[in-house]
Design a protein around this motif. Structure first.
Motif, PDB file in Angstrom:
ATOM      1  N   ILE A  28      29.842  38.885  40.110  1.00  0.00           N
ATOM      2  CA  ILE A  28      30.875  39.495  39.268  1.00  0.00           C
ATOM      3  C   ILE A  28      31.891  40.240  40.129  1.00  0.00           C
ATOM      4  O   ILE A  28      33.104  40.163  39.889  1.00  0.00           O
ATOM      5  CB  ILE A  28      30.237  40.437  38.222  1.00  0.00           C
ATOM      6  N   THR A  29      31.432  40.947  41.153  1.00  0.00           N
ATOM      7  CA  THR A  29      32.340  41.666  42.053  1.00  0.00           C
ATOM      8  C   THR A  29      33.248  40.690  42.793  1.00  0.00           C
ATOM      9  O   THR A  29      34.452  40.933  42.933  1.00  0.00           O
ATOM     10  CB  THR A  29      31.537  42.514  43.053  1.00  0.00           C
ATOM     11  N   GLY A  30      32.693  39.589  43.261  1.00  0.00           N
ATOM     12  CA  GLY A  30      33.497  38.587  43.960  1.00  0.00           C
ATOM     13  C   GLY A  30      34.555  37.970  43.064  1.00  0.00           C
ATOM     14  O   GLY A  30      35.704  37.783  43.471  1.00  0.00           O
ATOM     15  N   VAL A  31      34.188  37.659  41.838  1.00  0.00           N
ATOM     16  CA  VAL A  31      35.152  37.084  40.893  1.00  0.00           C
ATOM     17  C   VAL A  31      36.249  38.094  40.565  1.00  0.00           C
ATOM     18  O   VAL A  31      37.429  37.747  40.487  1.00  0.00           O
ATOM     19  CB  VAL A  31      34.428  36.600  39.614  1.00  0.00           C
ATOM     20  N   ALA A  32      35.875  39.351  40.399  1.00  0.00           N
ATOM     21  CA  ALA A  32      36.874  40.388  40.111  1.00  0.00           C
ATOM     22  C   ALA A  32      37.827  40.562  41.288  1.00  0.00           C
ATOM     23  O   ALA A  32      39.043  40.689  41.104  1.00  0.00           O
ATOM     24  CB  ALA A  32      36.181  41.704  39.788  1.00  0.00           C
ATOM     25  N   ALA A  33      37.301  40.567  42.513  1.00  0.00           N
ATOM     26  CA  ALA A  33      38.156  40.703  43.698  1.00  0.00           C
ATOM     27  C   ALA A  33      39.115  39.531  43.805  1.00  0.00           C
ATOM     28  O   ALA A  33      40.300  39.713  44.109  1.00  0.00           O
ATOM     29  CB  ALA A  33      37.303  40.813  44.961  1.00  0.00           C
ATOM     30  N   TRP A  34      38.617  38.329  43.555  1.00  0.00           N
ATOM     31  CA  TRP A  34      39.485  37.152  43.615  1.00  0.00           C
ATOM     32  C   TRP A  34      40.566  37.233  42.537  1.00  0.00           C
ATOM     33  O   TRP A  34      41.721  36.880  42.769  1.00  0.00           O
ATOM     34  CB  TRP A  34      38.657  35.892  43.430  1.00  0.00           C
ATOM     35  N   GLY A  35      40.217  37.718  41.369  1.00  0.00           N
ATOM     36  CA  GLY A  35      41.189  37.843  40.284  1.00  0.00           C
ATOM     37  C   GLY A  35      42.248  38.893  40.579  1.00  0.00           C
ATOM     38  O   GLY A  35      43.407  38.739  40.203  1.00  0.00           O
ATOM     39  N   ILE A  36      41.864  39.960  41.241  1.00  0.00           N
ATOM     40  CA  ILE A  36      42.815  41.030  41.548  1.00  0.00           C
ATOM     41  C   ILE A  36      43.736  40.636  42.694  1.00  0.00           C
ATOM     42  O   ILE A  36      44.951  40.782  42.615  1.00  0.00           O
ATOM     43  CB  ILE A  36      42.062  42.335  41.871  1.00  0.00           C
ATOM     44  N   TRP A  37      43.148  40.149  43.789  1.00  0.00           N
ATOM     45  CA  TRP A  37      43.947  39.853  44.976  1.00  0.00           C
ATOM     46  C   TRP A  37      44.375  38.410  45.077  1.00  0.00           C
ATOM     47  O   TRP A  37      45.271  38.081  45.847  1.00  0.00           O
ATOM     48  CB  TRP A  37      43.198  40.253  46.236  1.00  0.00           C
ATOM     49  N   GLY A  38      43.758  37.532  44.353  1.00  0.00           N
ATOM     50  CA  GLY A  38      44.134  36.123  44.365  1.00  0.00           C
ATOM     51  C   GLY A  38      44.047  35.523  45.757  1.00  0.00           C
ATOM     52  O   GLY A  38      43.095  35.754  46.484  1.00  0.00           O
ATOM     53  N   GLN A  39      45.038  34.754  46.112  1.00  0.00           N
ATOM     54  CA  GLN A  39      45.051  34.090  47.405  1.00  0.00           C
ATOM     55  C   GLN A  39      45.238  35.052  48.562  1.00  0.00           C
ATOM     56  O   GLN A  39      44.992  34.690  49.704  1.00  0.00           O
ATOM     57  CB  GLN A  39      46.147  33.025  47.443  1.00  0.00           C
ATOM     58  N   ASP A  40      45.694  36.267  48.292  1.00  0.00           N
ATOM     59  CA  ASP A  40      45.883  37.233  49.365  1.00  0.00           C
ATOM     60  C   ASP A  40      44.562  37.754  49.914  1.00  0.00           C
ATOM     61  O   ASP A  40      44.534  38.442  50.919  1.00  0.00           O
ATOM     62  CB  ASP A  40      46.720  38.429  48.882  1.00  0.00           C
ATOM     63  N   LEU A  41      43.468  37.423  49.254  1.00  0.00           N
ATOM     64  CA  LEU A  41      42.159  37.833  49.743  1.00  0.00           C
ATOM     65  C   LEU A  41      41.875  37.169  51.085  1.00  0.00           C
ATOM     66  O   LEU A  41      41.283  37.765  51.965  1.00  0.00           O
ATOM     67  CB  LEU A  41      41.083  37.456  48.724  1.00  0.00           C
TER      68      LEU A  41
END
Length: 86
Positions: A22-35
């Motif tokens: 869930i944390t990984g999905v949230a981080a990807w959703g917030i930062w998108g490709q900039d991760l």
């Protein structure tokens, strides 16, 4: 006497694995490709593809137009390139 299913559900490992997902999905959703930022294209800009030109401009927050041709993007790149001196 606890069953194997009872022991598996009382373990912390499944909960922590679920929380990590869930944390990984949230981080990807917030930062998108900039991760995982992509690198700048190298070499002569004349030989870059349309996607490489767009990426170079996006990395510098120059907001390339989605309707621009490769020639127009290349013109903007040349106008914004800095001369590197040793």
């Amino acid at each position: 006497m606890p069953t194997p299913l009872d022991r598996a559900t009382s373990s912390r490992a499944p909960f922590l694995a679920f929380a990590a997902i869930i944390t990984g999905v949230a981080a990807w959703g917030i930062w998108g490709q900039d991760l995982f930022p992509s690198r700048d294209p190298t070499g002569d800009p004349e030989n870059w593809t349309h996607e490489e030109c767009t990426r170079w401009l996006k990395n510098r927050n120059l907001h390339p137009s989605p309707l621009a041709t490769t020639a127009e993007l290349l013109e903007r790149i040349k106008a914004n390139m800095r001369i590197e001196r040793p």
